[in-house]
Write a protein that holds these residues in place. Sequence first.
Motif, PDB file in Angstrom:
ATOM      1  N   SER A 100     -50.582  22.786  34.096  1.00  0.00           N
ATOM      2  CA  SER A 100     -51.074  23.014  35.454  1.00  0.00           C
ATOM      3  C   SER A 100     -50.071  22.639  36.531  1.00  0.00           C
ATOM      4  O   SER A 100     -50.019  23.285  37.576  1.00  0.00           O
ATOM      5  CB  SER A 100     -52.367  22.224  35.678  1.00  0.00           C
ATOM      6  OG  SER A 100     -53.383  22.652  34.786  1.00  0.00           O
ATOM      7  N   VAL A 101     -49.278  21.584  36.311  1.00  0.00           N
ATOM      8  CA  VAL A 101     -48.390  21.103  37.377  1.00  0.00           C
ATOM      9  C   VAL A 101     -46.942  20.946  36.924  1.00  0.00           C
ATOM     10  O   VAL A 101     -46.101  20.527  37.724  1.00  0.00           O
ATOM     11  CB  VAL A 101     -48.896  19.762  37.960  1.00  0.00           C
ATOM     12  CG1 VAL A 101     -50.278  19.915  38.546  1.00  0.00           C
ATOM     13  CG2 VAL A 101     -48.884  18.660  36.902  1.00  0.00           C
ATOM     14  N   GLY A 102     -46.620  21.250  35.675  1.00  0.00           N
ATOM     15  CA  GLY A 102     -45.243  21.138  35.241  1.00  0.00           C
ATOM     16  C   GLY A 102     -44.905  19.760  34.696  1.00  0.00           C
ATOM     17  O   GLY A 102     -45.774  18.906  34.517  1.00  0.00           O
ATOM     18  N   PRO A 103     -43.616  19.518  34.451  1.00  0.00           N
ATOM     19  CA  PRO A 103     -43.206  18.344  33.672  1.00  0.00           C
ATOM     20  C   PRO A 103     -43.143  17.017  34.412  1.00  0.00           C
ATOM     21  O   PRO A 103     -43.182  15.969  33.794  1.00  0.00           O
ATOM     22  CB  PRO A 103     -41.803  18.729  33.187  1.00  0.00           C
ATOM     23  CG  PRO A 103     -41.292  19.677  34.223  1.00  0.00           C
ATOM     24  CD  PRO A 103     -42.500  20.442  34.704  1.00  0.00           C
ATOM     25  N   ARG A 104     -43.036  17.020  35.733  1.00  0.00           N
ATOM     26  CA  ARG A 104     -42.646  15.784  36.414  1.00  0.00           C
ATOM     27  C   ARG A 104     -43.675  14.672  36.301  1.00  0.00           C
ATOM     28  O   ARG A 104     -43.313  13.488  36.329  1.00  0.00           O
ATOM     29  CB  ARG A 104     -42.348  16.062  37.889  1.00  0.00           C
ATOM     30  CG  ARG A 104     -43.549  16.424  38.729  1.00  0.00           C
ATOM     31  CD  ARG A 104     -43.161  16.802  40.156  1.00  0.00           C
ATOM     32  NE  ARG A 104     -44.311  17.062  40.996  1.00  0.00           N
ATOM     33  CZ  ARG A 104     -44.992  18.205  41.008  1.00  0.00           C
ATOM     34  NH1 ARG A 104     -44.607  19.182  40.207  1.00  0.00           N
ATOM     35  NH2 ARG A 104     -46.035  18.371  41.801  1.00  0.00           N
ATOM     36  N   LEU A 332     -46.548  32.779  44.712  1.00  0.00           N
ATOM     37  CA  LEU A 332     -45.523  31.818  45.121  1.00  0.00           C
ATOM     38  C   LEU A 332     -46.033  30.375  45.215  1.00  0.00           C
ATOM     39  O   LEU A 332     -45.351  29.454  44.756  1.00  0.00           O
ATOM     40  CB  LEU A 332     -44.903  32.234  46.458  1.00  0.00           C
ATOM     41  CG  LEU A 332     -43.835  33.328  46.411  1.00  0.00           C
ATOM     42  CD1 LEU A 332     -43.252  33.537  47.806  1.00  0.00           C
ATOM     43  CD2 LEU A 332     -42.730  32.994  45.428  1.00  0.00           C
ATOM     44  N   PRO A 333     -47.213  30.117  45.808  1.00  0.00           N
ATOM     45  CA  PRO A 333     -47.673  28.717  45.851  1.00  0.00           C
ATOM     46  C   PRO A 333     -47.831  28.105  44.466  1.00  0.00           C
ATOM     47  O   PRO A 333     -47.560  26.923  44.270  1.00  0.00           O
ATOM     48  CB  PRO A 333     -49.017  28.818  46.588  1.00  0.00           C
ATOM     49  CG  PRO A 333     -48.923  30.079  47.388  1.00  0.00           C
ATOM     50  CD  PRO A 333     -48.129  31.021  46.542  1.00  0.00           C
ATOM     51  N   THR A 334     -48.259  28.903  43.503  1.00  0.00           N
ATOM     52  CA  THR A 334     -48.418  28.398  42.144  1.00  0.00           C
ATOM     53  C   THR A 334     -47.063  28.098  41.520  1.00  0.00           C
ATOM     54  O   THR A 334     -46.899  27.089  40.827  1.00  0.00           O
ATOM     55  CB  THR A 334     -49.181  29.406  41.278  1.00  0.00           C
ATOM     56  OG1 THR A 334     -50.411  29.736  41.911  1.00  0.00           O
ATOM     57  CG2 THR A 334     -49.462  28.838  39.896  1.00  0.00           C
ATOM     58  N   VAL A 335     -46.077  28.952  41.753  1.00  0.00           N
ATOM     59  CA  VAL A 335     -44.730  28.701  41.217  1.00  0.00           C
ATOM     60  C   VAL A 335     -44.210  27.371  41.729  1.00  0.00           C
ATOM     61  O   VAL A 335     -43.645  26.567  40.982  1.00  0.00           O
ATOM     62  CB  VAL A 335     -43.767  29.835  41.608  1.00  0.00           C
ATOM     63  CG1 VAL A 335     -42.353  29.527  41.114  1.00  0.00           C
ATOM     64  CG2 VAL A 335     -44.238  31.164  41.040  1.00  0.00           C
ATOM     65  N   ARG A 336     -44.421  27.116  43.022  1.00  0.00           N
ATOM     66  CA  ARG A 336     -43.926  25.871  43.596  1.00  0.00           C
ATOM     67  C   ARG A 336     -44.650  24.663  43.002  1.00  0.00           C
ATOM     68  O   ARG A 336     -44.042  23.637  42.713  1.00  0.00           O
ATOM     69  CB  ARG A 336     -44.093  25.891  45.114  1.00  0.00           C
ATOM     70  CG  ARG A 336     -43.344  24.761  45.813  1.00  0.00           C
ATOM     71  CD  ARG A 336     -43.506  24.816  47.323  1.00  0.00           C
ATOM     72  NE  ARG A 336     -43.008  26.063  47.863  1.00  0.00           N
ATOM     73  CZ  ARG A 336     -43.791  27.046  48.333  1.00  0.00           C
ATOM     74  NH1 ARG A 336     -45.096  26.915  48.329  1.00  0.00           N
ATOM     75  NH2 ARG A 336     -43.266  28.142  48.801  1.00  0.00           N
ATOM     76  N   SER A 337     -45.957  24.763  42.825  1.00  0.00           N
ATOM     77  CA  SER A 337     -46.715  23.613  42.317  1.00  0.00           C
ATOM     78  C   SER A 337     -46.447  23.351  40.846  1.00  0.00           C
ATOM     79  O   SER A 337     -46.504  22.211  40.393  1.00  0.00           O
ATOM     80  CB  SER A 337     -48.216  23.839  42.548  1.00  0.00           C
ATOM     81  OG  SER A 337     -48.696  24.926  41.765  1.00  0.00           O
ATOM     82  N   LEU A 338     -46.133  24.406  40.073  1.00  0.00           N
ATOM     83  CA  LEU A 338     -45.878  24.213  38.642  1.00  0.00           C
ATOM     84  C   LEU A 338     -44.548  23.514  38.376  1.00  0.00           C
ATOM     85  O   LEU A 338     -44.399  22.819  37.374  1.00  0.00           O
ATOM     86  CB  LEU A 338     -45.893  25.568  37.924  1.00  0.00           C
ATOM     87  CG  LEU A 338     -47.266  26.182  37.670  1.00  0.00           C
ATOM     88  CD1 LEU A 338     -47.117  27.605  37.140  1.00  0.00           C
ATOM     89  CD2 LEU A 338     -48.061  25.342  36.679  1.00  0.00           C
ATOM     90  N   ASP A 339     -43.567  23.727  39.219  1.00  0.00           N
ATOM     91  CA  ASP A 339     -42.271  23.061  39.055  1.00  0.00           C
ATOM     92  C   ASP A 339     -41.690  23.314  37.667  1.00  0.00           C
ATOM     93  O   ASP A 339     -41.259  22.401  36.971  1.00  0.00           O
ATOM     94  CB  ASP A 339     -42.409  21.558  39.305  1.00  0.00           C
ATOM     95  CG  ASP A 339     -41.048  20.875  39.443  1.00  0.00           C
ATOM     96  OD1 ASP A 339     -40.103  21.557  39.868  1.00  0.00           O
ATOM     97  OD2 ASP A 339     -40.938  19.681  39.120  1.00  0.00           O
ATOM     98  N   SER A 340     -41.672  24.595  37.263  1.00  0.00           N
ATOM     99  CA  SER A 340     -41.167  24.979  35.948  1.00  0.00           C
ATOM    100  C   SER A 340     -39.846  25.721  36.100  1.00  0.00           C
ATOM    101  O   SER A 340     -39.772  26.744  36.788  1.00  0.00           O
ATOM    102  CB  SER A 340     -42.186  25.878  35.236  1.00  0.00           C
ATOM    103  OG  SER A 340     -41.584  26.607  34.190  1.00  0.00           O
TER     104      SER A 340
END
Length: 385
Positions: A100-104, A332-340
């Motif tokens: 949902s939010v990527g690795p960080r 685009l907002p999802t791409v930014r939030s996923l941080d993948s």
Amino acid sequence: MGDFGVELARLRARRGWTVRELARRASVSEGQICNLESGRRNPTPAVAAACDAAFGAGGVLAELAGAARRGRQAGQPVEVDSLLAGYQRILEELKDIGRSVGPRLVDAPLRSVARILIDTASQGGAGPDRHHEVWLLASRFAEYTGWMAQEAANFAEASRWTDLAVRWGGNGGDGTMAAYALVRKAFMAEHRGDPAAAIGLAGRAAEQAAATPLIRAHAARREAQGHASLGDYEACREALERSRGHAHEDNRRGARWGPRIENGNPRLIEASCMVSLRRFEQAADLFAIELDRHPAVPPDPNSRTRLTIRQARALVGIDDLDQACHVIEAVLPTVRSLDSATIRAELGRFVHQVRPRRVTPGQRNLVEAAAAVADGRQPEREVLG
């Protein structure tokens, strides 16, 4: 279930807080939070209470901190069933967060749990009859840690954790991870722009005696994508057929490494390959059927976002620039939030494909906003004119 540092990291990931945000809310230093999550330090009562209050955890963290100070007597075995069940639940929850939010947000808890599990297994805390189960669970944590490192574009760490997963899986008596690791390395080669190496690694994975039908299905998919990137339509189709055949075989033998094969819609995988083969009309038709008619498939944001960008690339290929830009604007907002990193790379391919074309001023603004997101920058504008 879990020690103080693991629970702290899990709660932070669930809230979507950075280390800095938690440190601010608990009025402690960022260094303290990092040391607690990594297991390098045990919390003082005051720090435990501050973190408990920041999360509204109702005393859970304070109790775990007290247990850490009391400690376990030397040589006393752990409750293995509880440990395995608890950390398996934590792994599934961390995977949901990672998708949902990527690795960080999940890196610290993944590493913390892996450290706890290997300490338990290597020091005999699980007893002689159960230590292999702990090694296998540690291997699962290492495998997903490697995937998150890859999503963060840290390929050296991705390779290191994947190799650890192989070693720990072997300690647990399961050699299948060694086969799946080759699939993972094929994916890394593909992401680095070396499809020939990806094909070779995937082929080696399929030839491993320990490879399950599930692993061979994943390997065939990586081969198909590699052949597509090289423009070899026939080899791509043959690999896709092999993947479908393996996916229908009995996959219950051995550990289930990799994504669930049933979540990988074969028509969407075929559509992705058609984009690489520049058969854009065929790809656009497949995407329209599978994404537009079945909006809940695939279910996780990571996979759906990646495929939606590929759909936009297919639309560009058939000169439907207006629809392609609207698709990208929505995602685009999802791409930014996923941080993948892999998704940003996919978005970069869209930008590269559109830039040589004649577009309207509004479309140009959208493309430049997408370029900023793909590069990890904050875009100045994100809307079509």
